[in-house]
Scaffold this motif. Structure first.
Motif, PDB file in Angstrom:
ATOM      1  N   GLN A  54      40.981  48.968  38.118  1.00 44.72           N
ATOM      2  CA  GLN A  54      40.449  48.281  38.789  1.00 44.72           C
ATOM      3  C   GLN A  54      41.375  47.429  38.567  1.00 44.72           C
ATOM      4  OE1 GLN A  54      36.189  49.276  38.615  1.00 44.72           O
ATOM      5  NE2 GLN A  54      35.921  50.736  39.592  1.00 44.72           N
ATOM      6  N   VAL A  55      41.460  45.781  38.969  1.00 38.55           N
ATOM      7  CA  VAL A  55      41.946  44.915  38.519  1.00 38.55           C
ATOM      8  C   VAL A  55      40.754  43.904  39.328  1.00 38.55           C
ATOM      9  CG1 VAL A  55      44.084  43.718  38.253  1.00 38.55           C
ATOM     10  CG2 VAL A  55      44.014  45.709  38.008  1.00 38.55           C
ATOM     11  N   THR A  56      40.418  42.916  38.991  1.00 39.60           N
ATOM     12  CA  THR A  56      40.148  41.932  39.036  1.00 39.60           C
ATOM     13  C   THR A  56      41.071  40.644  39.397  1.00 39.60           C
ATOM     14  OG1 THR A  56      40.422  39.941  37.165  1.00 39.60           O
ATOM     15  CG2 THR A  56      38.276  41.633  36.996  1.00 39.60           C
ATOM     16  N   ASP A  57      40.210  40.237  41.007  1.00 38.66           N
ATOM     17  CA  ASP A  57      40.753  39.213  41.310  1.00 38.66           C
ATOM     18  C   ASP A  57      41.898  38.006  41.166  1.00 38.66           C
ATOM     19  OD1 ASP A  57      39.837  40.736  43.829  1.00 38.66           O
ATOM     20  OD2 ASP A  57      38.057  39.883  44.510  1.00 38.66           O
ATOM     21  N   MET A  82      48.566  44.457  31.282  1.00 38.04           N
ATOM     22  CA  MET A  82      47.799  44.316  31.389  1.00 38.04           C
ATOM     23  C   MET A  82      45.975  44.530  30.600  1.00 38.04           C
ATOM     24  SD  MET A  82      46.365  43.342  34.951  1.00 38.04           S
ATOM     25  CE  MET A  82      46.931  42.572  36.318  1.00 38.04           C
ATOM     26  N   ASP A  83      44.975  44.836  29.824  1.00 34.08           N
ATOM     27  CA  ASP A  83      44.671  44.813  28.595  1.00 34.08           C
ATOM     28  C   ASP A  83      44.323  46.617  29.012  1.00 34.08           C
ATOM     29  OD1 ASP A  83      43.411  44.067  30.983  1.00 34.08           O
ATOM     30  OD2 ASP A  83      41.083  42.924  29.241  1.00 34.08           O
ATOM     31  N   ASN A  84      43.618  46.932  29.948  1.00 34.56           N
ATOM     32  CA  ASN A  84      43.690  47.880  30.611  1.00 34.56           C
ATOM     33  C   ASN A  84      44.479  48.661  31.966  1.00 34.56           C
ATOM     34  OD1 ASN A  84      43.974  46.773  33.420  1.00 34.56           O
ATOM     35  ND2 ASN A  84      41.813  47.288  33.904  1.00 34.56           N
ATOM     36  N   THR A  98      54.206  51.682  40.865  1.00 27.35           N
ATOM     37  CA  THR A  98      53.061  52.576  39.446  1.00 27.35           C
ATOM     38  C   THR A  98      52.310  51.923  38.885  1.00 27.35           C
ATOM     39  OG1 THR A  98      53.340  54.759  38.426  1.00 27.35           O
ATOM     40  CG2 THR A  98      54.886  53.217  37.948  1.00 27.35           C
ATOM     41  N   ALA A  99      51.153  52.743  38.716  1.00 30.14           N
ATOM     42  CA  ALA A  99      50.332  52.163  37.774  1.00 30.14           C
ATOM     43  C   ALA A  99      49.509  53.106  36.366  1.00 30.14           C
ATOM     44  CB  ALA A  99      49.367  52.210  38.188  1.00 30.14           C
ATOM     45  N   MET A 100      49.176  52.707  35.550  1.00 36.56           N
ATOM     46  CA  MET A 100      48.755  53.712  34.457  1.00 36.56           C
ATOM     47  C   MET A 100      47.892  53.091  34.049  1.00 36.56           C
ATOM     48  SD  MET A 100      52.513  53.775  32.090  1.00 36.56           S
ATOM     49  CE  MET A 100      53.322  53.904  33.598  1.00 36.56           C
ATOM     50  N   GLU A 101      46.975  53.677  33.401  1.00 38.43           N
ATOM     51  CA  GLU A 101      46.195  52.898  32.376  1.00 38.43           C
ATOM     52  C   GLU A 101      46.702  52.794  31.221  1.00 38.43           C
ATOM     53  OE1 GLU A 101      43.835  56.440  31.369  1.00 38.43           O
ATOM     54  OE2 GLU A 101      41.432  55.474  32.424  1.00 38.43           O
ATOM     55  N   ILE A 117      56.388  41.511  31.606  1.00 38.56           N
ATOM     56  CA  ILE A 117      54.786  40.248  31.888  1.00 38.56           C
ATOM     57  C   ILE A 117      54.149  40.868  31.688  1.00 38.56           C
ATOM     58  CG2 ILE A 117      53.759  39.259  33.551  1.00 38.56           C
ATOM     59  CD1 ILE A 117      56.174  39.225  35.756  1.00 38.56           C
ATOM     60  N   LEU A 118      53.297  40.172  30.575  1.00 37.00           N
ATOM     61  CA  LEU A 118      52.066  40.541  29.984  1.00 37.00           C
ATOM     62  C   LEU A 118      51.093  39.314  30.045  1.00 37.00           C
ATOM     63  CD1 LEU A 118      53.688  40.375  25.803  1.00 37.00           C
ATOM     64  CD2 LEU A 118      53.306  41.852  27.570  1.00 37.00           C
ATOM     65  N   ILE A 119      49.734  40.273  30.511  1.00 34.46           N
ATOM     66  CA  ILE A 119      48.945  39.245  31.263  1.00 34.46           C
ATOM     67  C   ILE A 119      47.624  39.656  30.605  1.00 34.46           C
ATOM     68  CG2 ILE A 119      47.444  38.861  32.908  1.00 34.46           C
ATOM     69  CD1 ILE A 119      49.563  39.265  34.537  1.00 34.46           C
ATOM     70  N   ASP A 120      47.105  39.300  29.509  1.00 30.93           N
ATOM     71  CA  ASP A 120      45.636  38.973  28.546  1.00 30.93           C
ATOM     72  C   ASP A 120      44.574  38.847  29.227  1.00 30.93           C
ATOM     73  OD1 ASP A 120      47.301  39.971  26.865  1.00 30.93           O
ATOM     74  OD2 ASP A 120      47.235  37.593  25.775  1.00 30.93           O
TER      75      ASP A 120
END
Length: 120
Positions: A54-57, A82-84, A98-101, A117-120
């Motif tokens: 899940q990614v916040t808006d 991202m962090d998660n 694609t997406a992964m934990e 791209i790094l997003i904290d």
């Protein structure tokens, strides 16, 4: 040769320039919004669902902004961390492929990307 005298017409300058500028700005911002909207491939959507990603808006909005920046730098395929979660994004098409934990990214090799791209 035409010997007729032609009157020069001066352009009419209207005082509502600011209105036209606002309209142009709104149009540009709408185009920018359309270009920055990410789509999620069916495969990525399935992975996000099965892995409960899940990614916040706010994070998604930040991701869209960063993808637009990446596109301006000529990046075509990007790894987004991202962090998660981690995503592979086709920047050219604005599509999450694609997406992964994030825990799954340990000891993984990512190929066919030319930007991260790094997003904290």
């Amino acid at each position: 040769m035409n010997s007729k005298i032609h009157a020069l017409h001066h352009p009419v300058i209207l005082n509502n320039r600011s209105t036209k500028h606002v309209k142009a700005t709104n149009h540009f911002s709408e185009l920018l919004q359309q270009q920055s909207k990410l789509t999620i491939s069916k495969h990525a959507q399935q992975r996000m669902t099965t892995r409960n990603i899940q990614v916040t808006d706010a994070k998604w909005s930040e991701l869209e902004t960063k993808i637009l920046e990446a596109k301006q730098k000529g990046i075509k395929e990007s790894l987004v961390l991202m962090d998660n979660a981690a995503f592979i994004v086709n920047v050219k098409n604005n599509t999450v492929v694609t997406a992964m934990e994030r825990t799954e990214t340990k000891s993984k090799i990512f190929t066919n990307i030319n930007g991260t791209i790094l997003i904290d």
